[in-house]
Design a protein around this motif. Structure first.
Motif, PDB file in Angstrom:
ATOM      1  N   GLN A  26       0.838  -1.187   0.000  1.00  0.00           N
ATOM      2  CA  GLN A  26       0.000   0.000   0.000  1.00  0.00           C
ATOM      3  C   GLN A  26       0.877   1.242   0.000  1.00  0.00           C
ATOM      4  OE1 GLN A  26      -0.854  -1.821   3.369  1.00  0.00           O
ATOM      5  NE2 GLN A  26      -3.005  -2.333   3.073  1.00  0.00           N
ATOM      6  N   LEU A  30      -1.645   8.705   2.535  1.00  0.00           N
ATOM      7  CA  LEU A  30      -2.731   9.235   3.358  1.00  0.00           C
ATOM      8  C   LEU A  30      -2.148  10.235   4.348  1.00  0.00           C
ATOM      9  CD1 LEU A  30      -4.621   5.910   4.150  1.00  0.00           C
ATOM     10  CD2 LEU A  30      -5.215   7.628   2.441  1.00  0.00           C
ATOM     11  N   GLY A  32      -1.624  12.208   7.592  1.00  0.00           N
ATOM     12  CA  GLY A  32      -2.012  12.058   8.985  1.00  0.00           C
ATOM     13  C   GLY A  32      -1.806  13.367   9.735  1.00  0.00           C
ATOM     14  N   ASN A 293       0.130   4.582   5.297  1.00  0.00           N
ATOM     15  CA  ASN A 293      -0.222   3.680   4.205  1.00  0.00           C
ATOM     16  C   ASN A 293      -1.455   2.859   4.523  1.00  0.00           C
ATOM     17  OD1 ASN A 293       0.776   1.843   6.064  1.00  0.00           O
ATOM     18  ND2 ASN A 293       1.890   0.636   4.553  1.00  0.00           N
ATOM     19  N   THR A 294      -2.026   3.100   5.690  1.00  0.00           N
ATOM     20  CA  THR A 294      -3.238   2.393   6.112  1.00  0.00           C
ATOM     21  C   THR A 294      -4.174   3.396   6.776  1.00  0.00           C
ATOM     22  OG1 THR A 294      -1.981   0.366   6.506  1.00  0.00           O
ATOM     23  CG2 THR A 294      -4.154   0.520   7.537  1.00  0.00           C
ATOM     24  N   ALA A 295      -5.423   3.354   6.401  1.00  0.00           N
ATOM     25  CA  ALA A 295      -6.391   4.253   7.039  1.00  0.00           C
ATOM     26  C   ALA A 295      -6.531   3.880   8.512  1.00  0.00           C
ATOM     27  CB  ALA A 295      -7.732   4.157   6.334  1.00  0.00           C
ATOM     28  N   PRO A 296      -6.368   4.828   9.430  1.00  0.00           N
ATOM     29  CA  PRO A 296      -6.458   4.496  10.857  1.00  0.00           C
ATOM     30  C   PRO A 296      -7.882   4.124  11.254  1.00  0.00           C
ATOM     31  CG  PRO A 296      -6.193   6.855  10.543  1.00  0.00           C
ATOM     32  CD  PRO A 296      -6.032   6.237   9.200  1.00  0.00           C
ATOM     33  N   SER A 297      -7.946   3.245  12.222  1.00  0.00           N
ATOM     34  CA  SER A 297      -9.243   2.811  12.733  1.00  0.00           C
ATOM     35  C   SER A 297      -9.474   3.426  14.124  1.00  0.00           C
ATOM     36  CB  SER A 297      -9.269   1.282  12.828  1.00  0.00           C
ATOM     37  OG  SER A 297     -10.430   0.854  13.512  1.00  0.00           O
ATOM     38  N   SER A 303      -6.115   2.241  15.964  1.00  0.00           N
ATOM     39  CA  SER A 303      -4.809   2.371  15.306  1.00  0.00           C
ATOM     40  C   SER A 303      -3.887   3.284  16.093  1.00  0.00           C
ATOM     41  CB  SER A 303      -4.966   2.921  13.892  1.00  0.00           C
ATOM     42  OG  SER A 303      -5.734   2.031  13.103  1.00  0.00           O
TER      43      SER A 303
END
Length: 784
Positions: A26, A30, A32, A293-297, A303
């Motif tokens: 990924q 994104l 942040g 590289n990852t959408a936070p949860s 996350s």
């Protein structure tokens, strides 16, 4: 079209090292949250962007930069680490409540013994701090590795961003500059672009380089073995290797895949409450913008963003090198100092307060501010202060690397200077051939172009090169010129008008000063002037034709060879010769036959080749000499020549560019053995016809052919699929091939383009596969 931002480090690693898992590729695209950070050492404070490493006792201030409308509260958690096998104590963990005015920032002092600093951005749900502490203490090696990888990845990202910014700008405003800009940026930033992008039309190159992060490759010239070991390794093995010195900052990062294992690594310490995701820091002064590289949860597991900060280690400034070893011209205006060896000086602010310290003739020094410019390939300074100088001055680049002083390379700067003149006997040259002359008196480093203007006003380029003593060796193209007045124009950097040197081009009449002819020889040598007009020489009934025209001292030297075997007079006897000129005139020459030159003929030869990498290439013919072989040949003395063992055999390429002297071993007074390994004796670039002659003391025999030297490619293999009519040949140095075919007659050859740089070719199916070599197209080789 705008490029995709270069962020898929794992995908780029997969380009180079196929074992990387493609599913984890990924992009870090994104945005942040942002942080503000500074480091204080002693009484000096620097923004984080200028700090490549930190040290025990440093004070670090970290604060979140969040909008007032921020809907999630974040804890800032900092943890100092001390190795993969030594969990940090709880007192090495610190937290700040970013939403509180008085508790919203971290003010840390680096403890003695710390090796890394890792930062966590944790959604506040109560107990988050203790959860992070517990996770880090249980698996410190995972976070040691994450800290190293993420800090290095952020540096690599900075290089890539600068590269793509430069290409994007060219695409928008000056598409024609994309090839030159690509070359400059790749050299300055140590980035390699995939060949297929460079082969695209100019208007498509930018899109090719930006459409896939797999087209670029970072390299710093270090070993790749460790990187290859880590790819695909189990997590526990990766953590163990990360604890070794080679796994630390600066020892390896040859590929974009510096985060190749981060996704799998982070999977090793997930919990039901938190999941840990990597974040890259984009530094600008005190500000560190985070890329994910990852959408936070924000639902369980929530996350936690992990950021790698500069390592805790001694200051290790890079070794900057000068990109030019000779004197550098310093014209008025801006001067570019070519600097190599440290891509981060262009992509980061680690090197700051840079200046060029110039030492004047009186010993006084002045500092000229210098700024790094990757597009121009070095540091740019304003050289106005050198105006009025005539002699070279010494200068050194210096500044700071983080908190430490940085000493860069030294340069010798030469301001433009006129006063060029022709060295030697004056400005008279002879038409009908190229003339070599030497210019002296000016500043060779500042000369940009030489040209020659004849009486009609026509201008020709003049080939030239700077000599080590500051002079210029030039070759005037007068082969087709007419006698008359000419002007040599010398153009210099920073000087508007070229300097003019008057030259008188003269027509020289043929003149023969001497004729040398040896007993039992098939060659004769004329010395004099205008010898290119000689078309034939006769000595008695023997006829000689021109073979080699050159210069010896200030005179012409013309070697002529007999058209048929010569029955020469004995040494010491007088003779009369006649030289016939191109216009029909003839000149008579009287001489005396000189003693025989040392002469010998090759009577046997052996070509021995060692074991080469890849498939063996068989070469037909006994006169072809592969450059990776050893040639041993036997010489039989001719005429009155006898060997004593002190002789040398001179072997040279036909054009004279490479030559060597070989010792001999005697069988007896008439047979001498010599041996040569061409690649060692003549260099790896030598090729073509070879010749030899025997040298006894001051006397050298006539040249005779020895064979043809050819360079061979390395063929790794030929792979054929049963259902296909074509096979694939792989190897290196394939540009040394001219053509390949399945038949010896080359009825349907596959031709290799000039300047071919690839490593594979489609070839016809068949065994053996015949090869025609570029160095000798008459030579045929085969493999298989």
């Amino acid at each position: 079209m705008r490029f995709q931002r270069f962020g898929a480090f794992l995908a780029a690693a997969a380009m180079v090292l196929p074992a990387v898992v493609q599913a984890e590729s990924q992009q870090f695209d994104l945005p942040g949250p942002a942080l503000r950070m500074s480091v204080t050492r002693g009484g000096a404070t620097l923004p984080i962007a200028k700090v490549p490493s930190i040290a025990a006792g440093d004070r670090i201030r970290i604060a979140a930069e969040l909008p007032e409308s921020q809907g999630v509260r974040y804890l800032l958690v900092a943890a100092f680490l001390r190795g993969a096998t030594n969990p940090p104590p709880k007192r090495w963990f610190f937290k700040a409540e970013s939403w509180e005015r008085k508790k919203g920032s971290l003010d840390l002092e680096v403890p003695k013994g710390a090796e890394q600093l890792v930062l966590f951005v944790v959604p506040e749900t109560g107990g988050g701090f203790d959860a992070v502490v517990d996770t880090v203490q249980r698996q410190p090696g995972a976070f040691v590795r994450a800290s190293i990888e993420l800090a290095q990845a952020s540096r690599d990202r900075a290089r890539l961003d600068l590269f793509l910014d430069g290409i994007q700008d060219a695409e928008r405003t000056r598409p024609a500059e994309i090839p030159a800009r690509t070359e400059q940026l790749t050299r300055a930033l140590s980035i390699k672009v995939r060949d297929e992008c460079l082969q695209q039309p100019v208007e498509q190159r930018a899109a090719c380089m930006g459409q896939s992060e797999n087209t670029l490759l970072l390299t710093d010239g270090t070993r790749t073995s460790l990187a290859e070991t880590l790819v695909g390794a189990p997590t526990d093995l990766a953590l163990q290797i990360a604890a070794t010195p080679e796994g630390g900052y600066g020892y390896y990062s040859p590929y974009i895949g510096v985060v190749r294992d981060v996704a799998r690594l982070f999977g090793a310490f997930q919990t039901t409450r938190f999941t840990y995701i990597p974040a890259l820091a984009q530094l600008d002064g005190e500000r560190a913008g985070l890329l994910l590289n990852t959408a936070p949860s924000f639902a369980s597991p929530k996350s936690v963003m992990v950021i790698g900060l500069p390592p805790v280690r001694p200051v290790d400034p890079p070794l900057l090198r000068a990109g030019a070893d000779q004197v550098l011209c310093a014209p008025p205006g801006e001067l570019v100092l070519p600097v190599t060896g440290a891509p981060l000086v262009y992509a980061t602010d680690y090197a700051h307060a840079m200046a060029l310290r110039v030492k004047g003739p009186n010993g006084a020094t002045v500092d000229l501010p210098a700024r790094a410019d990757a597009l121009r390939g070095g540091y740019v300074v304003a050289a106005h202060l050198l105006a009025g100088q005539k002699e070279p001055v010494e200068a050194q680049l210096h500044g700071n690397w983080g908190f430490a002083p940085l000493d860069g390379p030294s340069f010798r700067l030469q301001p433009p200077r006129g006063g060029w003149r022709i060295a030697g006997e004056g400005a008279g040259v002879v038409v009908g051939r190229d003339n070599a002359l030497t210019l002296e008196g000016g500043a060779a480093a500042c000369v940009s172009r030489l040209s020659l203007r004849d009486a009609s006003g026509a201008v020709q380029e003049v080939a030239w090169k700077a000599a080590g003593d500051g002079s210029i060796a030039a070759t005037l193209p007068l082969a087709k010129a007419r006698p008359g007045k000419m002007t040599l124009l010398v153009e210099q950097q920073g000087v508007a008008q070229p300097e003019s040197i008057a030259i008188a081009a003269l027509a020289e009449a043929s003149r023969i000063d001497r004729l040398r002819f040896h007993a039992d020889d098939a060659e004769a040598t004329l010395y004099g002037a205008r010898l290119e007009k000689v078309t034939r020489l006769t000595i008695g009934d023997a006829v000689f034709e021109p073979a080699d025209l050159g210069r010896e001292g200030k005179a012409d030297r013309l070697v002529l060879r007999a058209t048929a075997p010569v029955a020469a007079p004995a040494a010491g006897q007088p003779f009369q010769a006649k030289a016939v000129l191109a216009d029909g005139r003839s000149l008579s020459i009287d001489g005396t036959v000189e003693a025989q030159r040392p002469m010998a003929a090759v009577v046997s030869r052996t070509v021995a080749r060692g074991g080469a990498e890849g498939l063996a290439i068989r070469i037909e013919g006994d006169t072809v000499i592969p450059n990776d072989a050893r040639l041993t040949f036997a010489l039989k003395a001719q005429g009155s020549t006898r060997f004593s063992g002190s002789e040398r055999v001179e072997v040279a390429t036909e054009d004279g560019r490479a030559t060597t002297l070989l010792p001999v071993k005697l069988q007896d007074a008439t047979i001498a053995i010599a041996s040569i390994a061409p690649a060692e004796a003549l260099g790896g670039s030598a090729y073509g016809p070879l010749r030899y002659r025997v040298v006894q003391g001051e006397a050298a025999g006539p040249w005779a052919p020895l064979g043809t030297l050819v360079r061979l490619p390395r063929i790794a293999g030929v792979a054929c699929a049963d259902a296909q009519e074509r096979c694939t040949l792989t190897g290196s140095d394939l540009f040394l091939l001219d053509a390949l075919a399945s038949d010896r007659g080359f009825a349907q050859p596959v031709r290799v383009p000039e300047g071919f740089t690839g490593t594979s070719l489609a070839v016809p199916k068949g065994a053996p596969l015949y090869l025609r070599l570029r160095d000798d197209r008459a030579a045929v080789g085969s493999v298989g």
